[in-house]
Design a protein around this motif. Structure first.
Motif, PDB file in Angstrom:
ATOM      1  N   GLN A 159      38.171  38.617  36.429  1.00 30.89           N
ATOM      2  CA  GLN A 159      37.472  39.563  37.311  1.00 30.89           C
ATOM      3  C   GLN A 159      37.229  38.955  38.694  1.00 30.89           C
ATOM      4  O   GLN A 159      36.463  39.498  39.481  1.00 30.89           O
ATOM      5  CB  GLN A 159      36.135  39.986  36.687  1.00 30.89           C
ATOM      6  N   HIS A 160      37.859  37.804  38.963  1.00 36.84           N
ATOM      7  CA  HIS A 160      37.739  37.104  40.253  1.00 36.84           C
ATOM      8  C   HIS A 160      36.338  36.566  40.502  1.00 36.84           C
ATOM      9  O   HIS A 160      35.914  36.424  41.639  1.00 36.84           O
ATOM     10  CB  HIS A 160      38.180  37.999  41.411  1.00 36.84           C
ATOM     11  N   ARG A 161      35.629  36.238  39.426  1.00 35.57           N
ATOM     12  CA  ARG A 161      34.290  35.669  39.550  1.00 35.57           C
ATOM     13  C   ARG A 161      34.365  34.151  39.466  1.00 35.57           C
ATOM     14  O   ARG A 161      35.175  33.602  38.726  1.00 35.57           O
ATOM     15  CB  ARG A 161      33.382  36.167  38.424  1.00 35.57           C
TER      16      ARG A 161
ATOM     17  N   ARG B 250      40.986  36.176  48.074  1.00 32.33           N
ATOM     18  CA  ARG B 250      41.622  35.846  46.799  1.00 32.33           C
ATOM     19  C   ARG B 250      42.983  35.194  46.922  1.00 32.33           C
ATOM     20  O   ARG B 250      43.331  34.347  46.095  1.00 32.33           O
ATOM     21  CB  ARG B 250      41.693  37.083  45.925  1.00 32.33           C
TER      22      ARG B 250
ATOM     23  N   ARG C 268      27.157  33.964  38.678  1.00 30.56           N
ATOM     24  CA  ARG C 268      28.535  34.190  39.140  1.00 30.56           C
ATOM     25  C   ARG C 268      28.549  35.171  40.297  1.00 30.56           C
ATOM     26  O   ARG C 268      27.698  36.045  40.397  1.00 30.56           O
ATOM     27  CB  ARG C 268      29.388  34.758  38.006  1.00 30.56           C
ATOM     28  N   ILE C 269      29.557  35.008  41.155  1.00 28.70           N
ATOM     29  CA  ILE C 269      29.824  36.002  42.197  1.00 28.70           C
ATOM     30  C   ILE C 269      31.293  36.372  42.136  1.00 28.70           C
ATOM     31  O   ILE C 269      32.128  35.589  41.675  1.00 28.70           O
ATOM     32  CB  ILE C 269      29.467  35.515  43.618  1.00 28.70           C
ATOM     33  N   ILE C 270      31.587  37.556  42.617  1.00 29.54           N
ATOM     34  CA  ILE C 270      32.972  37.998  42.741  1.00 29.54           C
ATOM     35  C   ILE C 270      33.466  37.574  44.107  1.00 29.54           C
ATOM     36  O   ILE C 270      32.836  37.859  45.131  1.00 29.54           O
ATOM     37  CB  ILE C 270      33.088  39.525  42.571  1.00 29.54           C
TER      38      ILE C 270
ATOM     39  N   ASP D 191      25.163  37.427  39.810  1.00 26.25           N
ATOM     40  CA  ASP D 191      24.783  38.022  38.528  1.00 26.25           C
ATOM     41  C   ASP D 191      23.852  37.087  37.758  1.00 26.25           C
ATOM     42  O   ASP D 191      23.566  35.969  38.192  1.00 26.25           O
ATOM     43  CB  ASP D 191      26.006  38.465  37.716  1.00 26.25           C
TER      44      ASP D 191
ATOM     45  N   PRO E 169      38.467  30.911  39.212  1.00 21.86           N
ATOM     46  CA  PRO E 169      38.034  32.301  39.042  1.00 21.86           C
ATOM     47  C   PRO E 169      38.522  32.877  37.712  1.00 21.86           C
ATOM     48  O   PRO E 169      39.622  32.567  37.257  1.00 21.86           O
ATOM     49  CB  PRO E 169      38.689  33.032  40.219  1.00 21.86           C
TER      50      PRO E 169
ATOM     51  N   PRO F 247      28.269  40.028  48.417  1.00 20.83           N
ATOM     52  CA  PRO F 247      28.323  40.136  46.955  1.00 20.83           C
ATOM     53  C   PRO F 247      26.946  39.873  46.347  1.00 20.83           C
ATOM     54  O   PRO F 247      26.039  39.371  47.021  1.00 20.83           O
ATOM     55  CB  PRO F 247      29.312  39.038  46.553  1.00 20.83           C
TER      56      PRO F 247
ATOM     57  N   THR G  97      31.588  30.769  39.029  1.00 20.78           N
ATOM     58  CA  THR G  97      30.227  30.390  38.695  1.00 20.78           C
ATOM     59  C   THR G  97      29.733  29.369  39.711  1.00 20.78           C
ATOM     60  O   THR G  97      30.427  28.398  40.012  1.00 20.78           O
ATOM     61  CB  THR G  97      30.168  29.782  37.282  1.00 20.78           C
TER      62      THR G  97
END
Length: 143
Positions: free
Chosen positions: A84-86, A23, A15-17, A11, A81, A8, A88
């Motif tokens: 959007q499944h992000r 999940r 943050r990452i997804i 951002d 999360p 991934p 921080t």
């Protein structure tokens, strides 16, 4: 069980997804903390509680146990999360693991690990030969 390797991107807000395959296990919330080899450990809330319970069993008189517990817990951050499944990654942990945009996330069984891609590639290159040459004595009953 968390397995696999993913790439991934971090951002601009840190943050990452979460990888889709993680999940189910991590979607309700995670605890991020300092990992060894300058990565970030990612536990489910339940997994972190279980890890904490194991660490607490170490004698209070053990300096090494106290040191480990202090570093492990002082770096911990509970994250939920978003839609959007992000998640921080707090700045302190990003600095600790020297994260930039390119990340490698690996499944390590009871946890995920977040690495800078450069650090992961260096670690992997350094450990691959030893992994290939692992003998039964290292992990009894493995093969």
């Amino acid at each position: 069980m968390l397995l696999g390797t993913y790439a991934p991107k971090l951002d601009e807000k840190g943050r990452i997804i979460l990888p889709a395959k993680f999940r189910d296990e991590l979607g309700d919330g995670v605890v991020l903390t300092r990992g060894q080899e300058r990565c970030i450990y990612v536990f489910s809330n339940e997994g972190f509680a279980a890890q904490h319970d194991k660490i607490r069993e170490a004698p209070l008189t053990s300096r090494a146990a106290r040191d480990f517990l202090r570093l492990f817990l002082s770096g911990a951050s509970s994250e939920v999360p978003d839609k959007q499944h992000r998640i921080t990654i707090p700045p302190m942990l990003r600095d600790y693991a020297q994260l930039d945009r390119d990340l490698t996330v690996i499944g390590a069984g009871n946890r995920a690990e977040i690495w800078s891609t450069e650090a992961w590639n260096e670690y992997y290159a350094a450990q691959e030969e030893a992994f290939s040459n692992t003998e039964e004595e290292v992990i009894p009953g493995l093969f």
